[in-house]
Structures are given as structure tokens and as C-alpha cells.
Scaffold this motif. Structure first.
Motif, mmCIF file in Angstrom:
data_model
loop_
_atom_site.group_PDB
_atom_site.id
_atom_site.type_symbol
_atom_site.label_atom_id
_atom_site.label_comp_id
_atom_site.label_asym_id
_atom_site.label_seq_id
_atom_site.Cartn_x
_atom_site.Cartn_y
_atom_site.Cartn_z
ATOM 1 N N VAL A 426 0.831 -1.209 0.000
ATOM 2 C CA VAL A 426 0.000 0.000 0.000
ATOM 3 C C VAL A 426 0.866 1.260 0.000
ATOM 4 O O VAL A 426 0.628 2.200 -0.770
ATOM 5 N N GLY A 427 1.899 1.289 0.836
ATOM 6 C CA GLY A 427 2.744 2.478 0.949
ATOM 7 C C GLY A 427 3.503 2.771 -0.339
ATOM 8 O O GLY A 427 3.459 3.895 -0.858
ATOM 9 N N ILE A 428 4.191 1.751 -0.857
ATOM 10 C CA ILE A 428 4.956 1.944 -2.092
ATOM 11 C C ILE A 428 4.016 2.179 -3.266
ATOM 12 O O ILE A 428 4.259 3.041 -4.117
ATOM 13 N N GLY A 429 2.913 1.428 -3.310
ATOM 14 C CA GLY A 429 1.929 1.617 -4.386
ATOM 15 C C GLY A 429 1.359 3.018 -4.389
ATOM 16 O O GLY A 429 1.163 3.622 -5.455
ATOM 17 N N LEU A 462 -7.795 1.342 -5.678
ATOM 18 C CA LEU A 462 -7.730 0.255 -6.659
ATOM 19 C C LEU A 462 -7.360 -1.065 -5.998
ATOM 20 O O LEU A 462 -7.903 -2.123 -6.344
ATOM 21 N N GLN A 463 -6.453 -1.016 -5.027
ATOM 22 C CA GLN A 463 -6.087 -2.236 -4.315
ATOM 23 C C GLN A 463 -7.278 -2.770 -3.518
ATOM 24 O O GLN A 463 -7.484 -3.987 -3.435
ATOM 25 N N TYR A 464 -8.073 -1.855 -2.979
ATOM 26 C CA TYR A 464 -9.268 -2.279 -2.241
ATOM 27 C C TYR A 464 -10.279 -2.938 -3.185
ATOM 28 O O TYR A 464 -10.932 -3.919 -2.828
ATOM 29 N N THR A 562 -3.531 -6.940 -13.641
ATOM 30 C CA THR A 562 -2.590 -6.776 -14.749
ATOM 31 C C THR A 562 -2.218 -5.305 -14.929
ATOM 32 O O THR A 562 -1.038 -4.959 -15.079
ATOM 33 N N GLY A 563 -3.221 -4.443 -14.911
ATOM 34 C CA GLY A 563 -2.972 -3.008 -15.078
ATOM 35 C C GLY A 563 -2.095 -2.442 -13.976
ATOM 36 O O GLY A 563 -1.151 -1.692 -14.244
ATOM 37 N N LEU A 564 -2.393 -2.808 -12.729
ATOM 38 C CA LEU A 564 -1.552 -2.355 -11.624
ATOM 39 C C LEU A 564 -0.137 -2.907 -11.767
ATOM 40 O O LEU A 564 0.850 -2.207 -11.514
ATOM 41 N N GLY A 565 -0.029 -4.161 -12.195
ATOM 42 C CA GLY A 565 1.284 -4.770 -12.405
ATOM 43 C C GLY A 565 2.097 -4.023 -13.445
ATOM 44 O O GLY A 565 3.319 -3.873 -13.314
ATOM 45 N N LEU A 566 1.434 -3.533 -14.495
ATOM 46 C CA LEU A 566 2.126 -2.760 -15.528
ATOM 47 C C LEU A 566 2.640 -1.434 -14.978
ATOM 48 O O LEU A 566 3.599 -0.863 -15.498
ATOM 49 N N GLY A 568 3.757 -1.334 -11.935
ATOM 50 C CA GLY A 568 4.698 -1.729 -10.883
ATOM 51 C C GLY A 568 4.085 -1.701 -9.501
ATOM 52 O O GLY A 568 4.779 -1.551 -8.499
ATOM 53 N N ILE A 569 2.745 -1.872 -9.434
ATOM 54 C CA ILE A 569 2.023 -1.822 -8.156
ATOM 55 C C ILE A 569 1.406 -3.180 -7.870
ATOM 56 O O ILE A 569 0.812 -3.803 -8.759
ATOM 57 N N GLU A 570 1.523 -3.631 -6.631
ATOM 58 C CA GLU A 570 1.043 -4.957 -6.242
ATOM 59 C C GLU A 570 -0.454 -4.935 -5.948
ATOM 60 O O GLU A 570 -0.947 -4.066 -5.220
#
Length: 575
Positions: A426-429, A462-464, A562-566, A568-570
């Protein structure tokens, strides 16, 4: 898998219809509809084409409708206003696109013709520790490299670190002093203090300054002992960078490092080649190329200096050698330089001279991927309270710490190990997304409260959304059977339409090198899923309706992840 994106398909069908309607070569101008009541897409090309042909635009629009083949794609076509064609896609068509995407590892994104693409990013000065000024280049470059690799391109990551020049003579000389005193390890532990101490010695002691200059000559001449000391300094500096890259989740390795020093041997050849081509002239003792393309108000051409009076080279020289390498050795089709916008004029001049000198072919794309400044909430460049530059490692540690407090408050039942993992993501993302979601050329205000918010266009939101979808499947258990997606409700149609746009957004983001396109799309997709979730209860439905909605949820989850991965977000399954 789909052979073309939604926009490509519609453009091809309507371009053929414009030709059949007597307007060959007309651009159909296909765009998403401004409002849902206008349909899903609009073909807006009739007005421009009719003006050229001196025809009535509504009559041309009707002729296009008469000729267009959208069977199995659109339910209705309607003319609106002066000649807009509103396109309502069919439920069955959107369902087929969704089912194809779900079965495809690339989620229905067709791969373009493969290119070799160099992405030049991060590029810290190895004399100091990385600070916030390196954050944007590192984050933006990493996202673009991931995106281009996803599209099947051969991506060459290049970390063009600053590892050469006068300051390295100073640092090496100081390292020798510390080595004699047995303080090397301690001195290098904090690169900032090491650099400051060396600079103090350089400025205060003329004898030390002379020694430092001698070390520059020895370094450039390939002296084995000096090179070994210089390499020791670089190894320690790079290990600092690598710790940051690991913390950031950035795909840069030691193998991607190709610094200024790598081009040292080619610099005399660049100067000789420019002289032989008649591009170089001597001006006040310096070797200069005058560029007529960049004249000042007095009409004088800009001077691009490639060698100083004292025979020293500049980064303008090493950048020319870099161009030669990327074209002649790497044979790249496209070269992206993810560098601060303030270097804009330098890159315009570099690219112009590179083409003039024949270092790059006409069809090789050279792009300065410029970005603005990260500002504090006071509207000034981001600094510590004392006015010092913020070390990047400290900023990232604070992001994780703040996220940990937030996660602990929102979900106190999580065990500590999970909290740490979630806090890291969450922090880095949050830091990454706050940057990537803004148009890269604009300055943006760094605000902990807004970037860590669970509402609005943020990474936590988005992570939520990802965790909510994962929660649906945890509750569904054995109900989660495989069955095709079938669309009957407006909210299902809207969600499937948003999912069908993924390929076009990925293409546009890669083509324009603008990550905020993808961020905006993911936010829209998450928002559309929340509306679908409210309007179309998933687990309360039954049979094929239940199965279909679960599949829609599954595709949404895959697309968000996939979009978050592109970027660089987990993505997370629990928060």
C-alpha cells in the motif's frame, strides 16, 4: 484472443464505409461516447469529410450508415447533431469480447509488430545517494518498460548513471586518504557525508584539489590502481541504488547499468567524426557544432559544445556516443529518455545533431519522455523541513510506516506479518500511483493524505477493489463454476464495455508514453465494477446469471491486477 482492439475494429469498418460512401481516405474519428445516452462510441468524421467534399454532413453520415458492416458488433446506429454517428454495441458482442479476453493470457490485447525499444531511466549520479529528484524518472521509466515488454517488444533497460568526470577524481582522491586511515568502510556508509567531506577538502586544500585533478587524468587514462578504487566506490554506490530499487519493486539490475564511463573511449572518435563531416568548428578554443535550427532572437545559431577548451568532454558528448551505441549496436527502433523536462532543449539539440551526423536512421524514434517537478504542499520543490534534499530511502520508509498505521487502524484483526506485507504494497503503491496518475509533464503536489486515501483516484482505492473481488470468490466457494459471460443488464453492459477498452488504453499509453492514461482507465474500471456490484448482486443471483457475473468479476480482477502490475504496483487479496 482478439485480432484487433475495439478502436481498430470500428475504425476499419467505418473507414471502409466512408470509402463506399464517396469519401475515400476520410478519418472516421472513432471516440468513446461523451455520455452513455449517446451510445458507446461515436464516429465523428462526417463533418470534416463533408466539408472537404462540399456535401451535407448528415447526408454523408447516412450514406456511411447505409454502407457500414457492423453486423454482430452494433445494435443501433443513429445520426445526432450536425452529423455525429452514435454507435451502440450489442450485448452479445461485448460478451464475446469478454469471454475471449478471459481465455487469453494477455486479456485480449493483440501484440503489435515487435520493436527493440531502449528505455533510459533512473540514471542517478553515483556520487550521492538517491533522493526524491530520482523518483519520477525511476517510476515512470519502470512503468513504460513493463508496458512495452507486455506488448511483446524487446525492451532494453538502460541505467545511464553518472559515474565519470571531475567529481570522481575528487572522490577517488578522498577515498585514498580514508583508505590510508583505515576509514573506508565507515566513510562509504553514508554517501552524502562522504561527498560533502570530499568537497570540503577539495575547496579548502589546493594541494588536495591538484591531487584530485591528477586522479581524473589517471582515471581517464585507465590507471589500474585508480580504476580499482573508482570501481570500489561505484560498487558501494550501486548497492545503495539497488536497495532502493528492491524497495520500490523496480525492474532495474546491475546488468542494466551502462553509465557515462561506458562511452569514454568513443568520445574522441565522436569529435573526429563530426570534424570530418564538416559539422565541427573551433570557437574560442572549444569544439562546437552550430545548429541553425535553434537560433536566438538575434538570429545566431545555438552552440552545441562537444569538447571544452581544456580538451575535456561534456555530457553532450557522451550523449552523442550513447546515440551511436543504441542505434549502431543495439539496433533499436525507439529510444525513450525519461528525463526531467528542464533538459528539453538539450534533447532537441541532441536529436537534431544525431540525425544530421547520421548516427541514427530516419525511422528510429527518439523521444524525450519529460516530466515535471514533485512539489511540497507549500508549492515549492519537495524538501525536508530544514530545506535539505529528501533521501529517497527515507521517503519510502515513511510511506510504508504511514501505510502500516492506516492498515492497523482499518483492519486490527490482521496478524503482524500480513500487516507488514500489506503496508509495503500500500505504501509503495501509493507513492508510485500518486506520481503516475498525473500527466507526467506537469508538476504535482506530494501529499501523504491524498495519496493514502481509500477514496478517489488512488492506489489504495484500486487495491481495495481487488480485495473486494477476491472476497467475492472467497464467499462464492464452490459456487464459482466456469460458464460463459452473458450480458442482459445495463450495469453488466457498462462493465463489459470498460473491460473491452483495455487493449486500446494499453496501446495509447505505450504509444504516447503517458502512464496516466492507464491510471485513469483503471480508476474508471474499478468505479464501474463498484456500480455493477451494487446494481447486479452477484452471490444473490443463481444459475447461469450467477456464473456469468462471477466471470465478469473474475475478468475485472484480472484486468485490475494486470494493469496495476504494468504500473509496478502490487494487487492485494486482503487489506
Amino acid at each position: 484472443m482478439n485480432d484487433s482492439t475495439l478502436l481498430q475494429l470500428l475504425n476499419a469498418r467505418f473507414a471502409a464505409a466512408f470509402t463506399a460512401a464517396g469519401a475515400p481516405g476520410a478519418n472516421p474519428v472513432i471516440q468513446p461516447a461523451a455520455r452513455p445516452e449517446f451510445g458507446d462510441y461515436q464516429a465523428n468524421g462526417a463533418m470534416g469529410a463533408a466539408k472537404q467534399l462540399k456535401k451535407n454532413p448528415r447526408e454523408l453520415a447516412q450514406a456511411v450508415i447505409d454502407h457500414v458492416d457492423v453486423s454482430g458488433i452494433a445494435d443501433t446506429l443513429e445520426i445526432a447533431g450536425p452529423g455525429f454517428i452514435n454507435i451502440k454495441l450489442s450485448d452479445a458482442f461485448l460478451a464475446s469480447r469478454a469471454n475471449a479476453a478471459l481465455a487469453d493470457a494477455k486479456l485480449g490485447v493483440p501484440l503489435p509488430a515487435k520493436q527493440t525499444v531502449v528505455v533510459d531511466y533512473s540514471s542517478p549520479n553515483l556520487a550521492k545517494e538517491m533522493h526524491v529528484g530520482h523518483l519520477r524518472s525511476t517510476i515512470i521509466g519502470d512503468a513504460l518498460a513493463r508496458l512495452l515488454a507486455f506488448l511483446g517488444h524487446d525492451v532494453v533497460r538502460q541505467n545511464h548513471v553518472g559515474d565519470w568526470g571531475t567529481q570522481f577524481g575528487m572522490l577517488t582522491a578522498y577515498l585514498v586518504e580514508q583508505d590510508r586511515a583505515g576509514n573506508t568502510a565507515i566513510a562509504l556508509d553514508d554517501l552524502e557525508n562522504f561527498y560533502r567531506a570530499a568537497k570540503v577538502r577539495f575547496d579548502a586544500d589546493p594541494a588536495f584539489a591538484d591531487t584530485a585533478r591528477e586522479y581524473v587524468v589517471k582515471l581517464q587514462g585507465g590507471d589500474a590502481q585508480v580504476r580499482a578504487l573508482w570501481q570500489q566506490f561505484l560498487d558501494v554506490s550501486l548497492s545503495h541504488c539497488e536497495a532502493i530499487y528492491r524497495k520500490l519493486g523496480v525492474q532495474l539490475t546491475r546488468a542494466d547499468v551502462r553509465g557515462e564511463s561506458a562511452y569514454n573511449d568513443d568520445l574522441p572518435r565522436v569529435v573526429a567524426d563530426l570534424r570530418q563531416q564538416g559539422l565541427l568548428v573551433e570557437d574560442q578554443g572549444a569544439q562546437v557544432v552550430f545548429l541553425d535550427e535553434f537560433k536566438n532572437k538575434e538570429g545566431e545559431p545555438a552552440a552545441y559544445i562537444v569538447q571544452k577548451q581544456d580538451g575535456g568532454y561534456l555530457y553532450s558528448t557522451s550523449d552523442l556516443a550513447t546515440l551511436r551505441y543504441r542505434s549502431g549496436t543495439l539496433h533499436c527502433n525507439r529510444s525513450l529518455y525519461v528525463v526531467d523536462a528542464r533538459q528539453g532543449l538539450h534533447f532537441q539539440q541532441l536529436f537534431t545533431l544525431g540525425r544530421k551526423a547520421g548516427y541514427v536512421p530516419a525511422d528510429m524514434q527518439l523521444e524525450h519522455v519529460a516530466f515535471g517537478t514533485m512539489m511540497g504542499e507549500d508549492g515549492r520543490p519537495f524538501k525536508t523541513r530544514s530545506g535539505d534534499t529528501v533521501k529517497l530511502v527515507e521517503l519510502l520508509d515513511e510511506a510504508v510506516s504511514r501505510a502500516h498505521a492506516l492498515v492497523s487502524e482499518k483492519n486490527p484483526d490482521l496478524d503482524e506479518a500480513t500487516r507488514q506485507q500489506v503496508a509495503q504494497a500500500v505504501g509503495i503503491g501509493a507513492v508510485k500511483y500518486a506520481d503516475l496518475s498525473k500527466h507526467r509533464t506537469s508538476d504535482y503536489v506530494f501529499s501523504w493524505d491524498s495519496m493514502l486515501s481509500f477514496e478517489g483516484n488512488t492506489a489504495p482505492y484500486l487495491q481495495y477493489a481487488c480485495t473486494r473481488i477476491a472476497g467475492v470468490f472467497r464467499k462464492a466457494g464452490e459456487l464459482a463454476v466456469d460458464a460463459p459471460i452473458a450480458i442482459t443488464e445495463p450495469a453488466e453492459h457498462a462493465l463489459a464495455l470498460e473491460l473491452a477498452r483495455f487493449a486500446d488504453v494499453v496501446n495509447a499509453t505505450a504509444a504516447e508514453a503517458l502512464p496516466h492514461f492507464l491510471c485513469g482507465y483503471l480508476y474508471q474500471l474499478a468505479t464501474q465494477f463498484m456500480r455493477f456490484y451494487e446494481a447486479c448482486p452477484i452471490l444473490k443471483s443463481e444459475g447461469t446469471v450467477l456464473a456469468s457475473r462471477l466471470q465478469l468479476a473474475k475478468l475485472t480482477g484480472k484486468t485490475l491486477e494486470t494493469g496495476l502490475g504494468l504500473l509496478g504496483i502490487e494487487a492485494l487479496e486482503a487489506m
